[in-house]
Motif scaffolding. Sequence first.
Motif, PDB file in Angstrom:
ATOM      1  N   LEU A 198       6.614  26.452  16.294  1.00 30.61           N
ATOM      2  CA  LEU A 198       7.338  26.589  17.327  1.00 30.61           C
ATOM      3  C   LEU A 198       8.563  25.600  16.908  1.00 30.61           C
ATOM      4  CD1 LEU A 198       8.907  27.332  19.615  1.00 30.61           C
ATOM      5  CD2 LEU A 198       7.860  25.793  21.204  1.00 30.61           C
ATOM      6  N   THR A 199       8.117  24.517  17.021  1.00 37.13           N
ATOM      7  CA  THR A 199       8.513  23.249  16.418  1.00 37.13           C
ATOM      8  C   THR A 199       8.390  22.498  14.982  1.00 37.13           C
ATOM      9  OG1 THR A 199       7.938  23.087  18.892  1.00 37.13           O
ATOM     10  CG2 THR A 199       8.297  20.507  17.587  1.00 37.13           C
ATOM     11  N   TRP A 200       8.996  21.748  14.568  1.00 43.68           N
ATOM     12  CA  TRP A 200       9.248  21.562  13.628  1.00 43.68           C
ATOM     13  C   TRP A 200       9.977  20.109  13.880  1.00 43.68           C
ATOM     14  CZ3 TRP A 200       6.866  23.447   8.806  1.00 43.68           C
ATOM     15  CH2 TRP A 200       6.462  24.609   8.891  1.00 43.68           C
ATOM     16  N   ASP A 201       9.064  18.870  13.164  1.00 44.46           N
ATOM     17  CA  ASP A 201      10.232  17.396  13.862  1.00 44.46           C
ATOM     18  C   ASP A 201      10.821  16.982  14.572  1.00 44.46           C
ATOM     19  OD1 ASP A 201      10.585  17.900  10.740  1.00 44.46           O
ATOM     20  OD2 ASP A 201      11.943  18.596  10.556  1.00 44.46           O
ATOM     21  N   ASP A 202       9.788  17.876  15.488  1.00 44.15           N
ATOM     22  CA  ASP A 202       9.751  17.129  17.543  1.00 44.15           C
ATOM     23  C   ASP A 202      10.922  18.339  17.567  1.00 44.15           C
ATOM     24  OD1 ASP A 202       9.190  16.921  19.193  1.00 44.15           O
ATOM     25  OD2 ASP A 202      10.350  14.282  19.825  1.00 44.15           O
ATOM     26  N   LYS A 203      11.494  19.665  17.106  1.00 45.44           N
ATOM     27  CA  LYS A 203      12.507  20.385  17.364  1.00 45.44           C
ATOM     28  C   LYS A 203      12.286  21.547  17.554  1.00 45.44           C
ATOM     29  CE  LYS A 203      18.095  21.234  16.041  1.00 45.44           C
ATOM     30  NZ  LYS A 203      19.004  20.475  14.903  1.00 45.44           N
ATOM     31  N   PRO A 204      12.289  22.367  18.989  1.00 44.86           N
ATOM     32  CA  PRO A 204      12.383  24.343  18.503  1.00 44.86           C
ATOM     33  C   PRO A 204      12.517  24.795  16.933  1.00 44.86           C
ATOM     34  CG  PRO A 204      13.542  22.828  20.096  1.00 44.86           C
ATOM     35  CD  PRO A 204      13.210  22.348  19.731  1.00 44.86           C
ATOM     36  N   ARG A 205      12.818  25.157  16.354  1.00 43.62           N
ATOM     37  CA  ARG A 205      13.190  26.138  15.762  1.00 43.62           C
ATOM     38  C   ARG A 205      13.147  27.654  16.076  1.00 43.62           C
ATOM     39  NH1 ARG A 205      16.972  23.223  13.062  1.00 43.62           N
ATOM     40  NH2 ARG A 205      15.423  21.512  12.211  1.00 43.62           N
ATOM     41  N   LEU A 206      11.973  28.343  16.661  1.00 40.83           N
ATOM     42  CA  LEU A 206      12.260  29.012  16.855  1.00 40.83           C
ATOM     43  C   LEU A 206      12.814  30.434  17.857  1.00 40.83           C
ATOM     44  CD1 LEU A 206      10.319  32.340  15.966  1.00 40.83           C
ATOM     45  CD2 LEU A 206       8.500  31.335  17.329  1.00 40.83           C
ATOM     46  N   SER A 207      13.987  31.252  17.554  1.00 37.18           N
ATOM     47  CA  SER A 207      14.511  31.565  18.455  1.00 37.18           C
ATOM     48  C   SER A 207      15.164  32.815  18.585  1.00 37.18           C
ATOM     49  CB  SER A 207      16.021  31.126  18.627  1.00 37.18           C
ATOM     50  OG  SER A 207      16.398  30.479  17.371  1.00 37.18           O
ATOM     51  N   VAL A 208      14.406  33.601  17.682  1.00 34.02           N
ATOM     52  CA  VAL A 208      14.137  35.339  17.771  1.00 34.02           C
ATOM     53  C   VAL A 208      13.395  35.899  18.935  1.00 34.02           C
ATOM     54  CG1 VAL A 208      13.955  37.102  15.851  1.00 34.02           C
ATOM     55  CG2 VAL A 208      14.830  34.808  15.160  1.00 34.02           C
ATOM     56  N   ALA A 209      13.850  37.193  18.952  1.00 35.10           N
ATOM     57  CA  ALA A 209      12.781  37.924  20.256  1.00 35.10           C
ATOM     58  C   ALA A 209      12.206  38.227  19.207  1.00 35.10           C
ATOM     59  CB  ALA A 209      14.050  38.365  20.972  1.00 35.10           C
ATOM     60  N   GLY A 210      10.801  38.898  19.989  1.00 31.83           N
ATOM     61  CA  GLY A 210       9.863  39.302  19.551  1.00 31.83           C
ATOM     62  C   GLY A 210       8.395  38.374  19.271  1.00 31.83           C
ATOM     63  N   VAL A 211       7.800  39.698  19.266  1.00 29.13           N
ATOM     64  CA  VAL A 211       6.013  38.868  20.242  1.00 29.13           C
ATOM     65  C   VAL A 211       5.500  38.476  18.592  1.00 29.13           C
ATOM     66  CG1 VAL A 211       5.558  39.977  21.253  1.00 29.13           C
ATOM     67  CG2 VAL A 211       5.727  41.609  19.906  1.00 29.13           C
ATOM     68  N   GLN A 212       6.054  39.504  17.079  1.00 32.81           N
ATOM     69  CA  GLN A 212       5.397  38.609  15.557  1.00 32.81           C
ATOM     70  C   GLN A 212       5.581  36.977  15.829  1.00 32.81           C
ATOM     71  OE1 GLN A 212       6.327  41.331  13.034  1.00 32.81           O
ATOM     72  NE2 GLN A 212       5.517  40.865  10.847  1.00 32.81           N
ATOM     73  N   ASP A 213       4.956  36.598  14.922  1.00 35.13           N
ATOM     74  CA  ASP A 213       5.063  35.828  14.292  1.00 35.13           C
ATOM     75  C   ASP A 213       5.983  35.409  13.440  1.00 35.13           C
ATOM     76  OD1 ASP A 213       2.622  33.889  15.588  1.00 35.13           O
ATOM     77  OD2 ASP A 213       1.518  34.194  13.692  1.00 35.13           O
TER      78      ASP A 213
END
Length: 447
Positions: A144-159
């Motif tokens: 989720l977090t890179w460089d203290d910033k959340p990046r994952l924003s796509v719906a779904g359960v897969q990584d």
Amino acid sequence: MTDKLDAYSLNVKFAENVIGELSLNKETGLPKLEYNHDWQQNGFAISPNLTLDNNHDNTVAYNFLDNALPEGKARLLLAERAGVSEKNVFSQIREIGGDLSGAVTFTTNGIEQNVNEADGPAFRLLTKDELESRLDTKEDIGLLTWDDKPRLSVAGVQDKLNVFINENDEIGFGDGTLCSTHILKFEKKHCLNLVLNEYFCMKLSAAVGLPTAEVEFIRFGKHPALIVHRFDRKYVSEKKQVYRRHVIDGCQALNLPRDFKYERNLGDNRDVQHIRDGVSLTKLFEFSRTMSSPAQSAQWLINWQLFNLIISNYDSHGKNVSLFWGKDNSSFTPAYDLVNIAMFPQFKHVLAMAMGDEFDPNDINAYQLADFAETCAIDKKLLARLLSNLTKKVLSTLTTESFIQTLIKTNDFSVEEQIYLCQLKDNIVSRAQHLDSQIAMISTIEV
């Protein structure tokens, strides 16, 4: 407007234009979305039930936002980062509202405008070594977090990871006038060959002529990954800008919470399996009749469902179907998330949406196909013709060596991976042959 008030509101933007405001009702905990006057006069409802007159219940805004956010572990991590409960969608939208699916973004309005936000293009390179190192530890620290910033924003359960890929095929994160153009999908723990499976099914879908998201297979060290080209993004390198196209998923189109993405929204246990308030084929076909080209939309939906049956994609639920949604046009997007679930005994082998009244994929025969046609108001002769066309194309593609050999040569698959591909092919061929054997009886059956 005071700082306190600003903390409870966000700008709603379409392209570069502010089209309204998203605010949080502190008493109910529900978000409220209101369009501004100019957008009411010249724009469109960003989801069917978020009507331009602003006369929609706050649960509609909640459902829209809830479906735009990640699911599963990523959702929990996002809520944890924001310091709120998983149900607090407003605070989570504050975190990642700049790069959700579609063309609508949510930005802070004033006092908390991120000073690090770039006005122009900003690119943060991700090297293969960095990705490989992070994937080695993803079960512990997540993606989720890179460089203290959340990046994952796509719906779904897969990584998954939202990334920007530039004209030099460099992978990274885009900010400012840039945003994600691709999605990287990785294997779940204890799901060997999940990426390979999806890659094969997506390539097969494209090979038989169905509109399908473009995918590529890649490795980061020992980790296989799928690169999915986003159909709601277009990067124009000359302008150093990513243009967005608005999309909504099936749950948003039907104004249902994400927990209703399966038709049996309360599950398959005996005491609740009769409750079917979630997304269903019946509801999707009914909605398709309100779209710009009803006949074309219905045919897309039939082919989508039939192909899912052929490849044994039991998990074709309400969030795995999406629509381009705009002022003057609505149409289904290319297909995505196509996986042969039958190859994974650890997954539940139950259809996400019933064919008529049948949820057991092993019991889909001519009667269930005819029931599906009648339930969804489809002409049975049309259904039989489309199924015949599709099974013949799938069998023709898979019974020639060139399809698999091209995949192998393009990706240098290992011997074990080649064996898996052959097993996957055999599974799909068997299913296609069975469905093909049922075609002649469909139009003769009275349900």
